[in-house]
Motif scaffolding. Sequence first.
Motif, PDB file in Angstrom:
ATOM      1  N   LEU A 123      75.582 -24.251  46.787  1.00 37.30           N
ATOM      2  CA  LEU A 123      76.759 -23.985  47.630  1.00 37.30           C
ATOM      3  C   LEU A 123      76.685 -24.501  49.065  1.00 37.30           C
ATOM      4  N   PHE A 127      74.782 -20.948  56.863  1.00 37.34           N
ATOM      5  CA  PHE A 127      73.923 -19.921  57.470  1.00 37.34           C
ATOM      6  C   PHE A 127      72.791 -19.504  56.538  1.00 37.34           C
ATOM      7  N   CYS A 128      72.697 -20.135  55.364  1.00 39.78           N
ATOM      8  CA  CYS A 128      71.786 -19.638  54.324  1.00 39.78           C
ATOM      9  C   CYS A 128      70.658 -20.619  54.016  1.00 39.78           C
ATOM     10  N   TYR A 164      72.580  -8.845  42.827  1.00 43.75           N
ATOM     11  CA  TYR A 164      72.428 -10.289  42.565  1.00 43.75           C
ATOM     12  C   TYR A 164      72.700 -11.002  43.890  1.00 43.75           C
ATOM     13  N   GLY A 166      69.934 -12.603  45.621  1.00 42.67           N
ATOM     14  CA  GLY A 166      68.798 -13.459  45.953  1.00 42.67           C
ATOM     15  C   GLY A 166      69.267 -14.912  45.955  1.00 42.67           C
ATOM     16  N   GLU A 169      74.053 -18.698  43.103  1.00 44.54           N
ATOM     17  CA  GLU A 169      75.399 -18.146  43.005  1.00 44.54           C
ATOM     18  C   GLU A 169      75.585 -17.656  41.566  1.00 44.54           C
ATOM     19  N   THR A 201      79.135 -12.682  45.261  1.00 40.64           N
ATOM     20  CA  THR A 201      79.602 -14.058  45.089  1.00 40.64           C
ATOM     21  C   THR A 201      80.168 -14.617  46.392  1.00 40.64           C
ATOM     22  N   ALA A 202      80.011 -15.931  46.522  1.00 37.10           N
ATOM     23  CA  ALA A 202      80.596 -16.609  47.684  1.00 37.10           C
ATOM     24  C   ALA A 202      82.088 -16.832  47.449  1.00 37.10           C
ATOM     25  N   VAL A 267      78.397 -11.649  57.590  1.00 36.53           N
ATOM     26  CA  VAL A 267      77.261 -12.039  58.445  1.00 36.53           C
ATOM     27  C   VAL A 267      77.784 -12.295  59.856  1.00 36.53           C
ATOM     28  N   PRO A 297      73.459  -8.456  60.028  1.00 39.18           N
ATOM     29  CA  PRO A 297      73.005  -9.245  61.173  1.00 39.18           C
ATOM     30  C   PRO A 297      72.496 -10.599  60.669  1.00 39.18           C
ATOM     31  N   CYS A 349      68.127 -11.234  53.934  1.00 39.39           N
ATOM     32  CA  CYS A 349      69.228 -12.048  53.386  1.00 39.39           C
ATOM     33  C   CYS A 349      69.206 -13.475  53.893  1.00 39.39           C
TER      34      CYS A 349
HETATM   35  N1  SAH Z   1      75.654 -16.638  46.343  1.00 37.33           N
HETATM   36  C1  SAH Z   1      75.859 -15.235  46.459  1.00 37.33           C
HETATM   37  C2  SAH Z   1      74.595 -14.391  46.539  1.00 37.33           C
HETATM   38  C3  SAH Z   1      73.490 -14.842  47.483  1.00 37.33           C
HETATM   39  S1  SAH Z   1      73.587 -14.515  49.202  1.00 37.33           S
HETATM   40  C4  SAH Z   1      76.772 -14.948  47.642  1.00 37.33           C
HETATM   41  O1  SAH Z   1      77.079 -15.865  48.379  1.00 37.33           O
HETATM   42  O2  SAH Z   1      77.213 -13.820  47.777  1.00 37.33           O
HETATM   43  C5  SAH Z   1      73.538 -12.822  49.493  1.00 37.33           C
HETATM   44  C6  SAH Z   1      74.153 -12.436  50.851  1.00 37.33           C
HETATM   45  O3  SAH Z   1      73.336 -12.838  51.965  1.00 37.33           O
HETATM   46  C7  SAH Z   1      75.486 -13.092  51.058  1.00 37.33           C
HETATM   47  O4  SAH Z   1      76.434 -12.242  51.601  1.00 37.33           O
HETATM   48  C8  SAH Z   1      75.126 -14.185  52.032  1.00 37.33           C
HETATM   49  O5  SAH Z   1      76.249 -14.659  52.635  1.00 37.33           O
HETATM   50  C9  SAH Z   1      74.132 -13.484  52.920  1.00 37.33           C
HETATM   51  N2  SAH Z   1      73.338 -14.383  53.754  1.00 37.33           N
HETATM   52  C10 SAH Z   1      73.007 -15.654  53.487  1.00 37.33           C
HETATM   53  N3  SAH Z   1      72.302 -16.189  54.492  1.00 37.33           N
HETATM   54  C11 SAH Z   1      72.150 -15.237  55.435  1.00 37.33           C
HETATM   55  C12 SAH Z   1      71.482 -15.175  56.711  1.00 37.33           C
HETATM   56  N4  SAH Z   1      70.819 -16.226  57.205  1.00 37.33           N
HETATM   57  N5  SAH Z   1      71.543 -14.030  57.404  1.00 37.33           N
HETATM   58  C13 SAH Z   1      72.176 -12.957  56.897  1.00 37.33           C
HETATM   59  N6  SAH Z   1      72.804 -12.947  55.701  1.00 37.33           N
HETATM   60  C14 SAH Z   1      72.811 -14.079  54.978  1.00 37.33           C
END
Ligand code: SAH
Length: 358
Positions: A123, A127-128, A164, A166, A169, A201-202, A267, A297, A349
Motif C-alpha cells: 500500500l 507514515f508506515c 490484524y 501488523g 493489508e 483496513t486502509a 495517526v 500518536p 504501530c
Molecule cells: N493495512 C492495515 C493494517 C496495518 S496498519 C491498515 O492500514 O489498517 C495498523 C495501524 O497502524 C493502521 O491504522 C496504520 O495506519 C497505523 N500506522 C501505520 N504506521 C504508523 C506509524 N508510523 N505510527 C502510528 N501508527 C501507524
Amino acid sequence: MTTTETAVSKKEQLKGKTLSELKEWFLANSEPSFRGEQVFNWMYNHLAEDYSEMLNISKDLRKKLDEKTILNTLRITDKKVSSSEGTVKLLLKTAQDNLIECVIIPEEKRCTLCISSQVGCPLDCKFCATGIMGYKRNLTPGEIFDQYAIAQRNYDRAISNIVYMGMGEPLLNFKNTVKSLEIFAEELTTGISLKKVTVSTAGIAPKIKELADTGLKPKLALSLHSCFEEIRSKIMPINDKYSLSETIKSVFYYAEKTGTRITFEYVMLKDINDRIEDADALVKLCRRIPSKVNIIPFNSLQHINPKGISAELIPTSKKEIEKFANYLRDKNITVMVRDTQGSDIAAACGQLAITQTA
Ligand code: SAH
C-alpha cells in the motif's frame, strides 16, 4: 530455492484448513471424517506443535500425517521484550525463509496480539514502515493462525484479543484472511471469539462489503487518518483507487449489516490532520455512524531512514493530541488515545519493518 525448501513446500499444510475442509481431507485420505474434528482440536485448541502430542490418534496415522503434511508453518528467530511495558515482538520465519513479525501487547484487563496478514505491504502509506519495505507475498491461512499459536505457546498469559494490524493489508489477502477468521469463529475453537478480533483496513471498499457479506462479523477498524480526500490521498495512495467517500459507504454497509461499531484509526500528524477543521470533519463523520475514534500518536520512522514525504512527517505533540481528543470528547465522540507501547523495540504501530534481509 534450495532443495530443502522444495521438499518442505511439497508437503501439504493442514494448518489453515477449516473444520469442513479437514473432515473432507481425512475422507479423501481414507480416514473417517471425525479425525478432522480431532486434528482441528489439537491444532487450534491445544496448539499442538507435533503430531506425537495427538494422543487419541493412532501411531500409524500420526506417522502418515508427519510424512505427508506440515504442522508448523512458522518458527521463532528472535524475541524482543520492551523494557517499559512488557510488549513482546516476535520475529518469525516461514518455510520459505520470509520474515514476518507479530506483537503481544499486555494490558491490565486484556492481552492483545497484533498479527500480520502479508509479508510486507503493497500500500505504501507514507507514515508506515511496512509500506516502505515493499510487498513480498500473501500469508497462508495457516501462517496467519500460527502467529497466534506460537505467541500463545510462548507467553504465560492468555491472549484475549487479536488485531490484524501488523504487516500487510488483510483485505488484499481476502481469501486467506477470511479462512483464518472462520477458524477463530468455529464453535469448536475455544480460545478466541470473533467478538475479540479486529480486522484493520486502509480502505479496500469492495472487500469491506464482501467481508460484511460473509456473516462472520469481526470488528472492523478503518485507518482513516483524514476526512479530506486530498489530504488522505497524499498520505495514503490507496485513496486514489478507492476514494474516501466510496470507502465510507462500504463502512456504513458493514456497520449496518453486522451491527458492530466501527473504529476509526487516526495517526496524528502535525499540521496535516490535527487542525480544528480536521476535528470538526471527524465529529461530523462519527455522528453519522456507530463508531469510536482511536487516536494513534505517530511513531517515528527514523530507524529506517525514510525518504520523500515520509521524511517530512512530524508527530503532533502529546499536549496537542490531548487537546484534539478533548475537543472530540466535548462533542460526545468516544475517543481513545493509544499508548505507544513497544516503541523502544520498534514494535509500535507502523514500525514493523524487517531490517534483516529475508
Ligand atoms: N493495512 C492495515 C493494517 C496495518 S496498519 C491498515 O492500514 O489498517 C495498523 C495501524 O497502524 C493502521 O491504522 C496504520 O495506519 C497505523 N500506522 C501505520 N504506521 C504508523 C506509524 N508510523 N505510527 C502510528 N501508527 C501507524
